[in-house]
Design a protein around this motif. Structure first.
Motif, PDB file in Angstrom:
ATOM      1  N   LYS A 128       6.418   3.680  12.121  1.00 62.71           N
ATOM      2  CA  LYS A 128       7.677   3.077  11.688  1.00 62.71           C
ATOM      3  C   LYS A 128       8.431   2.581  12.918  1.00 62.71           C
ATOM      4  O   LYS A 128       8.646   3.343  13.866  1.00 62.71           O
ATOM      5  CB  LYS A 128       8.526   4.085  10.924  1.00 62.71           C
ATOM      6  CG  LYS A 128       7.937   4.466   9.568  1.00 62.71           C
ATOM      7  CD  LYS A 128       8.866   5.398   8.805  1.00 62.71           C
ATOM      8  CE  LYS A 128       8.280   5.719   7.436  1.00 62.71           C
ATOM      9  NZ  LYS A 128       9.166   6.632   6.652  1.00 62.71           N
TER      10      LYS A 128
ATOM     11  N   LYS B 180       5.854  -3.705   7.029  1.00 63.61           N
ATOM     12  CA  LYS B 180       6.043  -3.669   5.584  1.00 63.61           C
ATOM     13  C   LYS B 180       6.996  -2.547   5.212  1.00 63.61           C
ATOM     14  O   LYS B 180       7.249  -1.620   5.976  1.00 63.61           O
ATOM     15  CB  LYS B 180       4.705  -3.461   4.895  1.00 63.61           C
ATOM     16  CG  LYS B 180       4.043  -2.126   5.223  1.00 63.61           C
ATOM     17  CD  LYS B 180       2.719  -1.968   4.516  1.00 63.61           C
ATOM     18  CE  LYS B 180       2.097  -0.591   4.830  1.00 63.61           C
ATOM     19  NZ  LYS B 180       0.808  -0.397   4.140  1.00 63.61           N
ATOM     20  N   ASP B 181       7.533  -2.703   3.989  1.00 67.36           N
ATOM     21  CA  ASP B 181       8.269  -1.604   3.384  1.00 67.36           C
ATOM     22  C   ASP B 181       7.635  -1.342   2.029  1.00 67.36           C
ATOM     23  O   ASP B 181       6.454  -1.691   1.823  1.00 67.36           O
ATOM     24  CB  ASP B 181       9.772  -1.930   3.291  1.00 67.36           C
ATOM     25  CG  ASP B 181      10.059  -3.205   2.524  1.00 67.36           C
ATOM     26  OD1 ASP B 181      11.176  -3.739   2.664  1.00 67.36           O
ATOM     27  OD2 ASP B 181       9.158  -3.685   1.772  1.00 67.36           O
ATOM     28  N   GLY B 182       8.355  -0.780   1.080  1.00 68.99           N
ATOM     29  CA  GLY B 182       7.741  -0.413  -0.183  1.00 68.99           C
ATOM     30  C   GLY B 182       7.273  -1.569  -1.029  1.00 68.99           C
ATOM     31  O   GLY B 182       6.372  -1.405  -1.864  1.00 68.99           O
ATOM     32  N   SER B 183       7.815  -2.769  -0.820  1.00 70.82           N
ATOM     33  CA  SER B 183       7.467  -3.865  -1.726  1.00 70.82           C
ATOM     34  C   SER B 183       7.125  -5.176  -1.038  1.00 70.82           C
ATOM     35  O   SER B 183       6.680  -6.115  -1.703  1.00 70.82           O
ATOM     36  CB  SER B 183       8.632  -4.112  -2.695  1.00 70.82           C
ATOM     37  OG  SER B 183       9.825  -4.395  -1.988  1.00 70.82           O
ATOM     38  N   SER B 184       7.334  -5.295   0.278  1.00 72.50           N
ATOM     39  CA  SER B 184       7.093  -6.581   0.944  1.00 72.50           C
ATOM     40  C   SER B 184       6.526  -6.345   2.331  1.00 72.50           C
ATOM     41  O   SER B 184       6.548  -5.234   2.872  1.00 72.50           O
ATOM     42  CB  SER B 184       8.386  -7.384   1.051  1.00 72.50           C
ATOM     43  OG  SER B 184       8.945  -7.644  -0.221  1.00 72.50           O
ATOM     44  N   GLN B 185       6.022  -7.453   2.914  1.00 71.51           N
ATOM     45  CA  GLN B 185       5.568  -7.410   4.285  1.00 71.51           C
ATOM     46  C   GLN B 185       5.804  -8.771   4.932  1.00 71.51           C
ATOM     47  O   GLN B 185       5.964  -9.785   4.243  1.00 71.51           O
ATOM     48  CB  GLN B 185       4.090  -7.034   4.370  1.00 71.51           C
ATOM     49  CG  GLN B 185       3.135  -8.074   3.806  1.00 71.51           C
ATOM     50  CD  GLN B 185       1.686  -7.668   3.993  1.00 71.51           C
ATOM     51  OE1 GLN B 185       1.377  -6.508   4.253  1.00 71.51           O
ATOM     52  NE2 GLN B 185       0.785  -8.619   3.846  1.00 71.51           N
TER      53      GLN B 185
ATOM     54  N   ASP C 273       0.625   2.217  11.034  1.00 71.90           N
ATOM     55  CA  ASP C 273       1.453   3.102  10.210  1.00 71.90           C
ATOM     56  C   ASP C 273       2.668   3.652  10.950  1.00 71.90           C
ATOM     57  O   ASP C 273       3.376   4.517  10.416  1.00 71.90           O
ATOM     58  CB  ASP C 273       0.630   4.270   9.649  1.00 71.90           C
ATOM     59  CG  ASP C 273      -0.511   3.801   8.772  1.00 71.90           C
ATOM     60  OD1 ASP C 273      -1.551   4.471   8.745  1.00 71.90           O
ATOM     61  OD2 ASP C 273      -0.352   2.746   8.108  1.00 71.90           O
TER      62      ASP C 273
ATOM     63  N   GLY D 206      10.544  -1.580   9.605  1.00 75.20           N
ATOM     64  CA  GLY D 206       9.377  -1.484   8.730  1.00 75.20           C
ATOM     65  C   GLY D 206       8.270  -0.645   9.338  1.00 75.20           C
ATOM     66  O   GLY D 206       8.439  -0.018  10.390  1.00 75.20           O
ATOM     67  N   GLU D 207       7.113  -0.688   8.657  1.00 68.50           N
ATOM     68  CA  GLU D 207       5.941   0.100   9.075  1.00 68.50           C
ATOM     69  C   GLU D 207       4.834  -0.848   9.507  1.00 68.50           C
ATOM     70  O   GLU D 207       4.552  -1.848   8.834  1.00 68.50           O
ATOM     71  CB  GLU D 207       5.485   0.970   7.907  1.00 68.50           C
ATOM     72  CG  GLU D 207       4.301   1.867   8.208  1.00 68.50           C
ATOM     73  CD  GLU D 207       3.941   2.719   7.002  1.00 68.50           C
ATOM     74  OE1 GLU D 207       4.819   3.452   6.497  1.00 68.50           O
ATOM     75  OE2 GLU D 207       2.795   2.621   6.529  1.00 68.50           O
TER      76      GLU D 207
ATOM     77  N   SER E 238       1.297  -2.456  10.013  1.00 69.30           N
ATOM     78  CA  SER E 238       0.000  -2.482   9.309  1.00 69.30           C
ATOM     79  C   SER E 238      -0.796  -3.672   9.829  1.00 69.30           C
ATOM     80  O   SER E 238      -0.254  -4.583  10.447  1.00 69.30           O
ATOM     81  CB  SER E 238       0.191  -2.567   7.803  1.00 69.30           C
ATOM     82  OG  SER E 238       0.779  -3.813   7.442  1.00 69.30           O
TER      83      SER E 238
END
Length: 399
Positions: free
Chosen positions: A75, A48-53, A73, A30-31, A33
């Motif tokens: 990865k 996080k990814d595109g829809s969850s963290q 930010d 993930g990324e 944050s």
């Protein structure tokens, strides 16, 4: 249905999650944050990814080992176990390692190969061989200039000095996998009792040679038991699963390979004390038993028993001698009778009455005129010797 307190509910959920093996020691991509680097040295952030963290906590003991500084930010691949922060009722990932996400594809290849080799049985427990308890010679396949060999030698010197057979090995780069295999083959031709194969820590790319299928198969096919010691405690390679024993570090491999001589000396001393104590107790018990027997059997009684046994021995000796003489006399009589019967049918008795036996020069017995030719020589055997005659003519029947 019972009523939970808030704390009780959170603790119950924590027990459920931490006891689930599939949620322990996992990698999450993930990324970063919401990164907070606390003055205590702990890191608090989310990935996080595109829809969850998911929330993460990385404690100072882990952060000191990181080879880079995490940033917002960025990865990453995060290695850790799912846990629950019960005060807030929040599940989180307790981080054990963080790596930049340049290795995502390598990690996928790692999992695919691991699953395939596991299906073939290369990691099966029944194929794991026990390590020798007291090795005399240890083969080491690692870099001759790296920290790993120095750590191994230091631990062995301290714990249990043995002969070391170092096979210098390239453990990083394009040719490293073939170098590792070659070292294992060479060490298998020696009289080493076990092999340590490994290197110090590094990135997943650095450690990748130990994830090569051909290296795993070389370890699996080794005649000599192999300890895999690759990287740090959180580093897992395919070689770790193929080896007979996995060590988290090269130093730990050396500790696993040999016993501690201090403990051996202590164990021997304990055995010596136990043997001395057991021997003293046995001598004391035997002494008491002897004193007990001495009190029960007086010298006169002992002398009487000895005389009775001596008399009984004399009686048995006499009976044995008499029986032997009787048997011998009986057998001599039987032998005389058999000799007389044999003599009665002996051909020699017939010869003594004036008869003879005619034989050809070849030794065959002549039973009639038909067996000899005119002028042929033959032998006549009498009771007291033999003579040679020559056949001149056949006489009339009844001569």
């Amino acid at each position: 249905m019972g009523v939970y307190t808030v704390t009780g509910l959170n603790n119950y959920i924590k027990n459920v999650l931490t006891s689930e093996g599939a949620l322990q020691h996992i990698w999450v991509e993930g990324e970063i944050s919401n990164l907070t680097k606390h003055r205590s040295g702990h890191y608090y952030f989310s990935i996080k990814d595109g829809s969850s963290q998911v929330s993460c906590v990385s404690f100072r003991s882990t952060n000191r080992k990181l080879k880079f500084e995490p940033e917002k930010d960025m990865k990453v691949l995060v290695f850790g176990s799912v846990n629950v922060y019960t005060i807030r009722g929040q599940y989180q990932l307790q981080v054990l390692d963080i790596r930049p996400d340049g290795v995502g594809e390598l990690y996928k290849a790692f999992e695919q190969l691991k699953k395939r080799l596991e299906g073939e049985g290369l990691f099966a427990p029944e194929h794991k061989r026990p390590l020798p308890r007291y090795p005399l010679k240890i083969g080491v396949a690692t870099s001759a200039t790296g920290a790993a060999i120095h750590d191994i030698l230091h631990v062995l010197q301290r714990r249990y000095p043995v002969d070391i057979l170092l096979c210098p090995t390239t453990v990083q780069g394009e040719a490293s996998a073939d170098s590792i295999i070659r070292s294992l083959e060479l060490l298998n031709r020696t009289d080493a009792d076990l092999i340590i194969a490994g290197r110090g820590g590094g990135s997943l790319e650095d450690l990748w040679p130990f994830n090569e299928e051909k290296v795993a198969r070389a370890i699996y096919n080794s005649r000599i038991p192999v300890i895999a010691a690759v990287g740090h405690e959180t580093d897992f390679t395919i070689s770790d699963f193929a080896a007979d024993v996995r060590a988290p570090t090269p130093s730990a491999a050396a500790e696993i390979a040999v016993p501690d001589r201090t403990e051996i000396v202590k164990h021997i001393d304990d055995l010596r004390q136990r043997m001395e104590s057991a021997l003293k107790n046995r001598i004391l018990n035997q002494k008491k038993h002897l004193e007990y027997l001495s009190g029960r059997i007086s010298p006169d009684r002992y002398r009487e028993l000895l005389n009775q046994r001596s008399q009984h021995l004399d009686e048995m000796t006499y009976r044995l001698t008499s029986r032997t003489e009787y048997i011998m006399q009986t057998k001599v009589a039987e032998l005389g009778a058999l000799a007389g019967r044999l003599n009665a049918v002996s051909p020699l008795n017939t010869l003594e009455r004036g008869y003879c036996v005619a034989q050809s020069d070849e030794g065959g017995t002549i039973t009639g005129i038909i067996d000899i030719e005119m002028g042929e020589s033959l032998q006549l055997k009498f009771w007291d010797g033999c003579c040679r005659v020559k056949h001149k003519e056949n006489l009339d029947e009844g001569c």
